[in-house]
Design a protein around this motif. Structure first.
Motif, PDB file in Angstrom:
ATOM      1  N   TYR A 155      16.286 -17.134 104.945  1.00 35.14           N
ATOM      2  CA  TYR A 155      15.265 -18.152 105.215  1.00 35.14           C
ATOM      3  C   TYR A 155      14.026 -17.972 104.337  1.00 35.14           C
ATOM      4  CZ  TYR A 155      11.190 -16.178 107.692  1.00 35.14           C
ATOM      5  OH  TYR A 155      10.009 -15.543 108.004  1.00 35.14           O
ATOM      6  N   ARG A 156      13.745 -16.749 103.902  1.00 35.82           N
ATOM      7  CA  ARG A 156      12.581 -16.509 103.052  1.00 35.82           C
ATOM      8  C   ARG A 156      12.746 -17.173 101.684  1.00 35.82           C
ATOM      9  NH1 ARG A 156      12.563 -10.111 103.813  1.00 35.82           N
ATOM     10  NH2 ARG A 156      14.766 -10.590 103.425  1.00 35.82           N
ATOM     11  N   GLU A 157      13.994 -17.243 101.220  1.00 35.79           N
ATOM     12  CA  GLU A 157      14.243 -17.947  99.959  1.00 35.79           C
ATOM     13  C   GLU A 157      14.058 -19.455 100.149  1.00 35.79           C
ATOM     14  OE1 GLU A 157      14.258 -16.488  97.355  1.00 35.79           O
ATOM     15  OE2 GLU A 157      14.879 -14.446  97.827  1.00 35.79           O
ATOM     16  N   ARG A 158      14.374 -19.939 101.340  1.00 39.23           N
ATOM     17  CA  ARG A 158      14.180 -21.354 101.616  1.00 39.23           C
ATOM     18  C   ARG A 158      12.692 -21.687 101.706  1.00 39.23           C
ATOM     19  NH1 ARG A 158      18.223 -22.075 106.501  1.00 39.23           N
ATOM     20  NH2 ARG A 158      18.754 -19.885 106.274  1.00 39.23           N
ATOM     21  N   LEU A 159      11.904 -20.728 102.175  1.00 39.70           N
ATOM     22  CA  LEU A 159      10.455 -20.924 102.188  1.00 39.70           C
ATOM     23  C   LEU A 159       9.915 -21.045 100.764  1.00 39.70           C
ATOM     24  CD1 LEU A 159       9.062 -18.490 104.923  1.00 39.70           C
ATOM     25  CD2 LEU A 159       9.048 -20.980 104.944  1.00 39.70           C
ATOM     26  N   PHE A 160      10.462 -20.242  99.861  1.00 37.85           N
ATOM     27  CA  PHE A 160      10.018 -20.315  98.464  1.00 37.85           C
ATOM     28  C   PHE A 160      10.370 -21.682  97.878  1.00 37.85           C
ATOM     29  CE2 PHE A 160      10.362 -19.469  93.863  1.00 37.85           C
ATOM     30  CZ  PHE A 160       9.090 -18.960  93.636  1.00 37.85           C
ATOM     31  N   VAL A 161      11.540 -22.207  98.230  1.00 36.66           N
ATOM     32  CA  VAL A 161      11.952 -23.543  97.792  1.00 36.66           C
ATOM     33  C   VAL A 161      10.943 -24.590  98.285  1.00 36.66           C
ATOM     34  CG1 VAL A 161      13.662 -25.354  98.300  1.00 36.66           C
ATOM     35  CG2 VAL A 161      14.416 -23.129  97.441  1.00 36.66           C
ATOM     36  N   LEU A 162      10.525 -24.480  99.538  1.00 37.29           N
ATOM     37  CA  LEU A 162       9.539 -25.415 100.079  1.00 37.29           C
ATOM     38  C   LEU A 162       8.192 -25.271  99.379  1.00 37.29           C
ATOM     39  CD1 LEU A 162      10.312 -25.234 103.899  1.00 37.29           C
ATOM     40  CD2 LEU A 162      10.613 -27.223 102.414  1.00 37.29           C
ATOM     41  N   LEU A 163       7.862 -24.053  98.988  1.00 42.94           N
ATOM     42  CA  LEU A 163       6.612 -23.804  98.261  1.00 42.94           C
ATOM     43  C   LEU A 163       6.641 -24.522  96.907  1.00 42.94           C
ATOM     44  CD1 LEU A 163       3.996 -22.151  98.573  1.00 42.94           C
ATOM     45  CD2 LEU A 163       5.181 -20.226  97.500  1.00 42.94           C
ATOM     46  N   LEU A 164       7.768 -24.444  96.220  1.00 39.12           N
ATOM     47  CA  LEU A 164       7.922 -25.153  94.943  1.00 39.12           C
ATOM     48  C   LEU A 164       7.817 -26.663  95.146  1.00 39.12           C
ATOM     49  CD1 LEU A 164      10.882 -23.127  93.392  1.00 39.12           C
ATOM     50  CD2 LEU A 164       8.487 -23.062  92.662  1.00 39.12           C
ATOM     51  N   PHE A 165       8.430 -27.134  96.218  1.00 39.39           N
ATOM     52  CA  PHE A 165       8.401 -28.556  96.551  1.00 39.39           C
ATOM     53  C   PHE A 165       6.953 -29.013  96.746  1.00 39.39           C
ATOM     54  CE2 PHE A 165       8.372 -32.014  99.616  1.00 39.39           C
ATOM     55  CZ  PHE A 165       9.402 -32.834  99.203  1.00 39.39           C
ATOM     56  N   ASP A 203       2.485 -16.766  92.435  1.00 38.93           N
ATOM     57  CA  ASP A 203       2.171 -15.550  91.674  1.00 38.93           C
ATOM     58  C   ASP A 203       2.331 -14.293  92.535  1.00 38.93           C
ATOM     59  OD1 ASP A 203       1.620 -16.712  89.216  1.00 38.93           O
ATOM     60  OD2 ASP A 203      -0.476 -17.083  89.704  1.00 38.93           O
ATOM     61  N   GLN A 204       1.991 -14.405  93.817  1.00 41.23           N
ATOM     62  CA  GLN A 204       2.001 -13.235  94.713  1.00 41.23           C
ATOM     63  C   GLN A 204       3.148 -13.287  95.727  1.00 41.23           C
ATOM     64  OE1 GLN A 204      -1.994 -13.273  96.402  1.00 41.23           O
ATOM     65  NE2 GLN A 204      -2.804 -13.767  94.381  1.00 41.23           N
ATOM     66  N   TRP A 205       4.193 -14.042  95.383  1.00 42.34           N
ATOM     67  CA  TRP A 205       5.252 -14.282  96.357  1.00 42.34           C
ATOM     68  C   TRP A 205       5.945 -13.002  96.831  1.00 42.34           C
ATOM     69  CZ3 TRP A 205       6.662 -17.322  99.975  1.00 42.34           C
ATOM     70  CH2 TRP A 205       7.942 -17.206 100.528  1.00 42.34           C
ATOM     71  N   ASN A 232       9.699 -23.239  86.149  1.00 45.96           N
ATOM     72  CA  ASN A 232       8.568 -22.345  85.862  1.00 45.96           C
ATOM     73  C   ASN A 232       8.234 -21.456  87.055  1.00 45.96           C
ATOM     74  OD1 ASN A 232       7.610 -22.897  83.055  1.00 45.96           O
ATOM     75  ND2 ASN A 232       7.627 -24.983  83.836  1.00 45.96           N
ATOM     76  N   GLY A 233       8.414 -21.972  88.265  1.00 43.38           N
ATOM     77  CA  GLY A 233       8.186 -21.159  89.461  1.00 43.38           C
ATOM     78  C   GLY A 233       9.143 -19.978  89.536  1.00 43.38           C
ATOM     79  N   PHE A 234      10.421 -20.230  89.271  1.00 47.31           N
ATOM     80  CA  PHE A 234      11.401 -19.136  89.300  1.00 47.31           C
ATOM     81  C   PHE A 234      11.215 -18.183  88.128  1.00 47.31           C
ATOM     82  CE2 PHE A 234      13.900 -21.845  92.265  1.00 47.31           C
ATOM     83  CZ  PHE A 234      14.065 -20.899  93.266  1.00 47.31           C
ATOM     84  N   ARG A 235      10.787 -18.712  86.982  1.00 52.47           N
ATOM     85  CA  ARG A 235      10.492 -17.827  85.851  1.00 52.47           C
ATOM     86  C   ARG A 235       9.372 -16.852  86.208  1.00 52.47           C
ATOM     87  NH1 ARG A 235      10.075 -22.415  81.074  1.00 52.47           N
ATOM     88  NH2 ARG A 235      12.229 -22.285  80.288  1.00 52.47           N
ATOM     89  N   ILE A 236       8.285 -17.374  86.795  1.00 49.96           N
ATOM     90  CA  ILE A 236       7.158 -16.512  87.190  1.00 49.96           C
ATOM     91  C   ILE A 236       7.666 -15.393  88.089  1.00 49.96           C
ATOM     92  CG2 ILE A 236       5.081 -16.433  88.652  1.00 49.96           C
ATOM     93  CD1 ILE A 236       4.401 -19.254  87.567  1.00 49.96           C
ATOM     94  N   ARG A 237       8.505 -15.767  89.033  1.00 45.21           N
ATOM     95  CA  ARG A 237       9.014 -14.797  89.998  1.00 45.21           C
ATOM     96  C   ARG A 237       9.907 -13.743  89.331  1.00 45.21           C
ATOM     97  NH1 ARG A 237      12.286 -16.245  95.477  1.00 45.21           N
ATOM     98  NH2 ARG A 237      12.430 -14.110  96.212  1.00 45.21           N
ATOM     99  N   MET A 238      10.785 -14.195  88.461  1.00 45.36           N
ATOM    100  CA  MET A 238      11.699 -13.266  87.788  1.00 45.36           C
ATOM    101  C   MET A 238      10.939 -12.307  86.865  1.00 45.36           C
ATOM    102  SD  MET A 238      15.018 -15.647  86.914  1.00 45.36           S
ATOM    103  CE  MET A 238      16.177 -14.324  86.621  1.00 45.36           C
ATOM    104  N   PHE A 239       9.955 -12.838  86.145  1.00 48.56           N
ATOM    105  CA  PHE A 239       9.194 -11.992  85.229  1.00 48.56           C
ATOM    106  C   PHE A 239       8.384 -10.958  86.010  1.00 48.56           C
ATOM    107  CE2 PHE A 239       9.091 -15.850  82.153  1.00 48.56           C
ATOM    108  CZ  PHE A 239      10.346 -15.520  81.688  1.00 48.56           C
ATOM    109  N   GLU A 240       7.868 -11.365  87.164  1.00 47.24           N
ATOM    110  CA  GLU A 240       7.099 -10.451  88.020  1.00 47.24           C
ATOM    111  C   GLU A 240       8.004  -9.343  88.560  1.00 47.24           C
ATOM    112  OE1 GLU A 240       3.669  -8.967  89.641  1.00 47.24           O
ATOM    113  OE2 GLU A 240       3.889 -10.637  88.235  1.00 47.24           O
TER     114      GLU A 240
END
Length: 248
Positions: A138-148, A166-168, A232-240
């Motif tokens: 469910y935490r990954e689904r929250l990130f999806v909603l954040l991108l939305f 940035d601080q996910w 770009n949201g997933f890129r930020i997360r992966m790079f972090e």
């Protein structure tokens, strides 16, 4: 080399996102608020309920998560080739759906809201899995909603949401149980952010005949915007995660 190019694209996207809105954009916002007051309450109710139902289903349902295995052990370039194909496919789907409902005027225009929301959420779940994240959590689904939310926000709200992305990883590790989280969701804020962003083109979509053109173009644009935000949201997360030596 590909990764460095992706990082440069993230930096450009971030600058564009945080740029002060133009005078035309500020005027459009004022006009939109006036238009909102003229829209029948029935229309507002359909939009509000559709969004609330979409968020509930996203966080609690299994419609888009069943058997959705994340993609592991592939390069960023390979992932993003697949994501770009997803964007193309979903843009065509959304445009066709918008043209069909836009041609029918206000009643079919109302039907477009839940249909388009479903298309957008399925798209985001597919993108998340392609980047290697397990949307059965469910935490990954929250990130999806954040991108939305980020894709369809403006001003201070946009800054706040970008900071959360940035601080996910910190937020992810501190999230409560799903049940506890659901009790604290600010439904009203979530609904208004999205509704205010899309009201203007959707009003035009409800004009019979003309609405078919607007519906197709608006939905195509919305998916394009969502695709750019998701990448770009997933890129930020992966790079972090890479910087911190974390796996996902």
């Amino acid at each position: 080399m590909y990764k460095e190019t992706a990082k440069e694209e993230v930096a450009r996207w971030r600058r564009k996102l945080l740029k002060r809105p133009s005078m035309a954009g500020r005027y459009t916002k004022k006009w939109q608020m006036k238009m909102n007051n003229m829209i029948p309450e029935r229309v507002h109710s359909v939009v509000t309920n559709s969004i609330k139902n979409m968020v509930h289903v996203t966080l609690t349902g299994s419609e888009h998560t069943a058997n959705k295995e994340p993609l592991y052990d592939v390069s960023l370039e390979e992932r993003e080739e697949k994501v770009r194909e997803l964007i193309k496919t979903y843009k065509r789907t959304a445009a066709a759906e918008g043209a069909g409902t836009g041609a029918g005027g206000i009643f079919l225009g109302l039907a477009d809201f839940p249909l388009l929301l479903g298309i957008k959420m399925k798209f985001l779940f597919d993108v998340a899995s392609t980047y290697g994240y397990d949307v059965r959590d469910y935490r990954e689904r929250l990130f999806v909603l954040l991108l939305f939310q980020l894709a369809f926000s403006s001003g201070d709200k946009r800054v706040e949401l970008l900071n959360r992305i940035d601080q996910w990883e910190d937020e992810y590790n501190q999230l409560p149980s799903k049940r506890e989280y659901m009790e604290k969701v600010d439904w009203k804020d979530f609904q208004l952010t999205y509704r205010d962003y899309i009201d203007l083109p959707k009003m035009l979509q409800m004009i019979p005949g003309f609405g078919a053109i607007v519906g197709a173009a608006a939905n195509y644009h919305f998916l394009d915007l969502l695709g750019e935000t998701a990448m770009n949201g997933f890129r930020i997360r992966m790079f972090e995660q890479e910087k911190n030596g974390a796996d996902h």
